[in-house]
Design a protein around this motif. Structure first.
Motif, PDB file in Angstrom:
ATOM      1  N   THR A 118       0.736  -1.217  -0.158  1.00 19.23           N
ATOM      2  CA  THR A 118       0.153  -0.070  -0.104  1.00 19.23           C
ATOM      3  C   THR A 118       0.782   1.151  -0.014  1.00 19.23           C
ATOM      4  O   THR A 118       2.212   1.441   0.206  1.00 19.23           O
ATOM      5  N   ALA A 119       0.390   2.303  -0.230  1.00 17.87           N
ATOM      6  CA  ALA A 119       0.777   3.710  -0.031  1.00 17.87           C
ATOM      7  C   ALA A 119       1.054   3.802   1.423  1.00 17.87           C
ATOM      8  O   ALA A 119       0.492   3.110   2.322  1.00 17.87           O
ATOM      9  N   TYR A 120       1.991   4.803   1.691  1.00 18.65           N
ATOM     10  CA  TYR A 120       2.136   5.136   3.173  1.00 18.65           C
ATOM     11  C   TYR A 120       2.361   6.627   3.415  1.00 18.65           C
ATOM     12  O   TYR A 120       3.044   7.230   2.512  1.00 18.65           O
ATOM     13  N   LYS A 132       5.586  14.067   2.429  1.00 19.98           N
ATOM     14  CA  LYS A 132       4.470  13.810   1.659  1.00 19.98           C
ATOM     15  C   LYS A 132       4.097  12.307   1.433  1.00 19.98           C
ATOM     16  O   LYS A 132       4.948  11.470   1.692  1.00 19.98           O
ATOM     17  N   THR A 133       2.808  11.773   1.096  1.00 21.23           N
ATOM     18  CA  THR A 133       2.640  10.561   1.083  1.00 21.23           C
ATOM     19  C   THR A 133       3.154   9.832  -0.063  1.00 21.23           C
ATOM     20  O   THR A 133       3.612  10.441  -1.028  1.00 21.23           O
ATOM     21  N   TYR A 134       3.857   8.714   0.176  1.00 24.37           N
ATOM     22  CA  TYR A 134       4.328   7.841  -0.808  1.00 24.37           C
ATOM     23  C   TYR A 134       3.322   7.010  -1.246  1.00 24.37           C
ATOM     24  O   TYR A 134       2.833   6.029  -1.048  1.00 24.37           O
ATOM     25  N   ASN A 135       3.279   7.186  -2.712  1.00 24.01           N
ATOM     26  CA  ASN A 135       2.241   6.410  -3.439  1.00 24.01           C
ATOM     27  C   ASN A 135       2.878   5.380  -4.095  1.00 24.01           C
ATOM     28  O   ASN A 135       3.873   5.304  -4.408  1.00 24.01           O
ATOM     29  N   VAL A 136       1.948   4.403  -4.627  1.00 25.30           N
ATOM     30  CA  VAL A 136       2.403   3.161  -5.290  1.00 25.30           C
ATOM     31  C   VAL A 136       1.305   2.951  -6.303  1.00 25.30           C
ATOM     32  O   VAL A 136       0.236   3.153  -6.559  1.00 25.30           O
ATOM     33  N   ILE A 151       7.796  -0.909  -2.357  1.00 23.40           N
ATOM     34  CA  ILE A 151       7.039  -1.907  -1.310  1.00 23.40           C
ATOM     35  C   ILE A 151       7.678  -1.271   0.018  1.00 23.40           C
ATOM     36  O   ILE A 151       8.838  -1.729   0.493  1.00 23.40           O
ATOM     37  N   GLY A 152       6.945  -0.675   0.814  1.00 25.47           N
ATOM     38  CA  GLY A 152       7.125  -0.517   2.092  1.00 25.47           C
ATOM     39  C   GLY A 152       7.193  -1.581   3.092  1.00 25.47           C
ATOM     40  O   GLY A 152       5.942  -2.368   2.962  1.00 25.47           O
ATOM     41  N   CYS A 153       7.927  -2.058   3.730  1.00 22.69           N
ATOM     42  CA  CYS A 153       7.922  -3.361   4.610  1.00 22.69           C
ATOM     43  C   CYS A 153       6.640  -3.625   5.436  1.00 22.69           C
ATOM     44  O   CYS A 153       6.013  -4.501   5.271  1.00 22.69           O
ATOM     45  N   SER A 154       6.234  -2.413   6.209  1.00 25.95           N
ATOM     46  CA  SER A 154       5.277  -2.665   6.915  1.00 25.95           C
ATOM     47  C   SER A 154       3.852  -2.456   6.278  1.00 25.95           C
ATOM     48  O   SER A 154       2.848  -2.674   6.925  1.00 25.95           O
ATOM     49  N   THR A 155       3.959  -2.354   4.927  1.00 25.03           N
ATOM     50  CA  THR A 155       2.600  -2.148   4.188  1.00 25.03           C
ATOM     51  C   THR A 155       2.309  -3.789   3.565  1.00 25.03           C
ATOM     52  O   THR A 155       1.194  -3.976   3.068  1.00 25.03           O
ATOM     53  N   VAL A 156       3.317  -4.604   3.479  1.00 28.09           N
ATOM     54  CA  VAL A 156       3.139  -5.688   2.697  1.00 28.09           C
ATOM     55  C   VAL A 156       2.326  -6.813   3.204  1.00 28.09           C
ATOM     56  O   VAL A 156       2.732  -7.259   4.599  1.00 28.09           O
ATOM     57  N   VAL A 157       1.856  -7.806   2.452  1.00 27.56           N
ATOM     58  CA  VAL A 157       1.328  -9.229   2.937  1.00 27.56           C
ATOM     59  C   VAL A 157       1.832  -9.923   1.772  1.00 27.56           C
ATOM     60  O   VAL A 157       1.729  -9.432   0.493  1.00 27.56           O
ATOM     61  N   ILE A 158       2.275 -11.159   2.166  1.00 20.59           N
ATOM     62  CA  ILE A 158       2.764 -12.099   1.168  1.00 20.59           C
ATOM     63  C   ILE A 158       2.271 -13.635   1.233  1.00 20.59           C
ATOM     64  O   ILE A 158       1.862 -13.760   2.536  1.00 20.59           O
ATOM     65  N   LYS A 159       1.818 -14.069   0.309  1.00 21.38           N
ATOM     66  CA  LYS A 159       1.324 -15.379  -0.032  1.00 21.38           C
ATOM     67  C   LYS A 159       2.214 -16.304   0.658  1.00 21.38           C
ATOM     68  O   LYS A 159       3.545 -16.476   0.520  1.00 21.38           O
ATOM     69  N   LYS A 160       1.785 -17.147   1.927  1.00 14.39           N
ATOM     70  CA  LYS A 160       2.664 -17.775   2.635  1.00 14.39           C
ATOM     71  C   LYS A 160       3.430 -18.994   1.996  1.00 14.39           C
ATOM     72  O   LYS A 160       4.642 -19.413   2.098  1.00 14.39           O
ATOM     73  N   GLU A 161       2.568 -19.323   0.851  1.00 14.74           N
ATOM     74  CA  GLU A 161       3.429 -20.606  -0.059  1.00 14.74           C
ATOM     75  C   GLU A 161       4.598 -20.011  -0.534  1.00 14.74           C
ATOM     76  O   GLU A 161       5.502 -21.010  -0.946  1.00 14.74           O
ATOM     77  N   LEU A 162       4.780 -18.666  -0.991  1.00 13.54           N
ATOM     78  CA  LEU A 162       5.946 -18.179  -1.415  1.00 13.54           C
ATOM     79  C   LEU A 162       7.048 -18.244  -0.610  1.00 13.54           C
ATOM     80  O   LEU A 162       8.317 -17.969  -1.128  1.00 13.54           O
ATOM     81  N   LEU A 163       6.908 -18.317   0.726  1.00 15.24           N
ATOM     82  CA  LEU A 163       7.984 -18.248   1.776  1.00 15.24           C
ATOM     83  C   LEU A 163       8.611 -19.541   1.886  1.00 15.24           C
ATOM     84  O   LEU A 163       9.663 -19.657   2.597  1.00 15.24           O
ATOM     85  N   HIS A 164       8.132 -20.610   1.338  1.00 10.31           N
ATOM     86  CA  HIS A 164       8.806 -21.813   1.218  1.00 10.31           C
ATOM     87  C   HIS A 164      10.126 -21.917   0.734  1.00 10.31           C
ATOM     88  O   HIS A 164       9.995 -21.892  -0.675  1.00 10.31           O
ATOM     89  N   GLY A 165      11.117 -22.122   1.235  1.00 10.28           N
ATOM     90  CA  GLY A 165      12.565 -21.931   0.402  1.00 10.28           C
ATOM     91  C   GLY A 165      12.915 -20.662   0.147  1.00 10.28           C
ATOM     92  O   GLY A 165      13.894 -20.482  -0.344  1.00 10.28           O
ATOM     93  N   ASN A 166      12.042 -19.483   0.639  1.00  4.91           N
ATOM     94  CA  ASN A 166      12.549 -18.184   0.285  1.00  4.91           C
ATOM     95  C   ASN A 166      12.544 -17.492   1.756  1.00  4.91           C
ATOM     96  O   ASN A 166      12.047 -17.931   2.741  1.00  4.91           O
ATOM     97  N   SER A 167      13.844 -16.729   1.891  1.00  8.40           N
ATOM     98  CA  SER A 167      14.190 -16.114   3.079  1.00  8.40           C
ATOM     99  C   SER A 167      15.029 -14.765   2.777  1.00  8.40           C
ATOM    100  O   SER A 167      15.313 -14.476   1.729  1.00  8.40           O
ATOM    101  N   MET A 168      14.891 -13.835   3.831  1.00  9.21           N
ATOM    102  CA  MET A 168      15.636 -12.641   3.567  1.00  9.21           C
ATOM    103  C   MET A 168      17.112 -12.805   4.018  1.00  9.21           C
ATOM    104  O   MET A 168      17.325 -13.648   4.805  1.00  9.21           O
TER     105      MET A 168
END
Length: 250
Positions: A118-120, A132-136, A151-168
């Motif tokens: 989302t914007a923030y 000012k507002t950061y638009n997306v 993508i602002g980190c605290s704005t994001v939601v991610i499909k859980k299945e994408l995280l299998h085998g993926n990490s920061m």
């Protein structure tokens, strides 16, 4: 029954902000979520404040690191513990609007996207609005993200299945940006809501406040993760710098 959202909140010495952050979760207009707090070896009163919320918040879990691991590894721990269909990220000094999750769930249901951001707006240490507002954009892809991290980190939601085998990856200063690029490069569908549903807090001691170090960290991602040569890395770095200047003065 599994919740729709798993909210992952890494905390490290957030005693001045964590209450406002948790209140913004408590005030969400939907309650189909679990909360996973990763205590990254805090030495202040952060966890005393968190304990007060255990009776108020839905399905709150606390995982305590045995030492300070950093925000990337703390989020990875949360990824593994999450049981929701989507994982929502929230830092311990940021704040959500009350309808943030409800609006993202509606977009997810309509588009079946892998990632929704989302914007923030920006706030200072006293929760006063700054900048000012950061638009997306509504639709985001890999090539767009190379030039600008929308993508602002605290704005994001991610499909859980994408995280299998993926990490920061904690070797990058901008571990979240490196993560978005990797997911986008592999075809993740990303939808943006151009409405500010998050208040992103700017603090003098935050990593993003040091612009030189931040720029160096961005360039490292182009070179080391994306495996671009120097010329191609400079091309995308130029866009990053130009966008930064426009955001500051326009």
């Amino acid at each position: 029954m599994y919740p729709f959202f798993s909210i992952i909140i890494p905390v490290y010495n957030c005693e001045k902000t964590i209450e406002e952050t948790l209140e913004s979760v408590l005030n969400q207009t939907i309650s189909d979520y679990e909360i996973i707090i990763i205590n990254d070896f805090s030495s202040d009163n952060t966890m005393e404040i968190v304990e007060k919320y255990k009776d108020k918040l839905n399905e709150i879990k606390v995982i305590s690191n045995f030492k300070n691991l950093g925000v990337a590894e703390s989020r990875n721990i949360g990824f593994k513990a999450a049981i929701g269909k989507y994982v929502a990220l929230l830092d311990g000094d940021d704040v959500w609007t009350n309808d943030k999750l409800e609006k993202q769930r509606a977009v997810i249901s309509k588009n079946n996207c892998d990632i929704c951001c989302t914007a923030y707006n920006f706030i200072d240490s006293n929760s006063l609005m700054i900048k000012k507002t950061y638009n997306v954009p509504e639709n985001l892809d890999y090539n767009m993200l190379l030039k600008e991290n929308y993508i602002g980190c605290s704005t994001v939601v991610i499909k859980k299945e994408l995280l299998h085998g993926n990490s920061m990856n904690s070797k990058f200063q901008h571990e979240d940006y490196a993560f978005w690029l990797r997911l986008a490069r592999h075809g993740a569908k990303i939808i943006g809501i151009n409405e500010p549903l998050v208040y992103y807090r700017i603090l003098a001691d935050s990593r993003s406040f040091n612009k030189f170090k931040s720029a160096k960290g961005r360039f490292k991602i182009y070179l080391d993760q994306e495996k671009f040569g120097v010329i191609k890395s400079l091309y995308y770095f130029f866009h990053y710098a130009a966008n930064g200047i426009m955001k500051k003065f326009l």
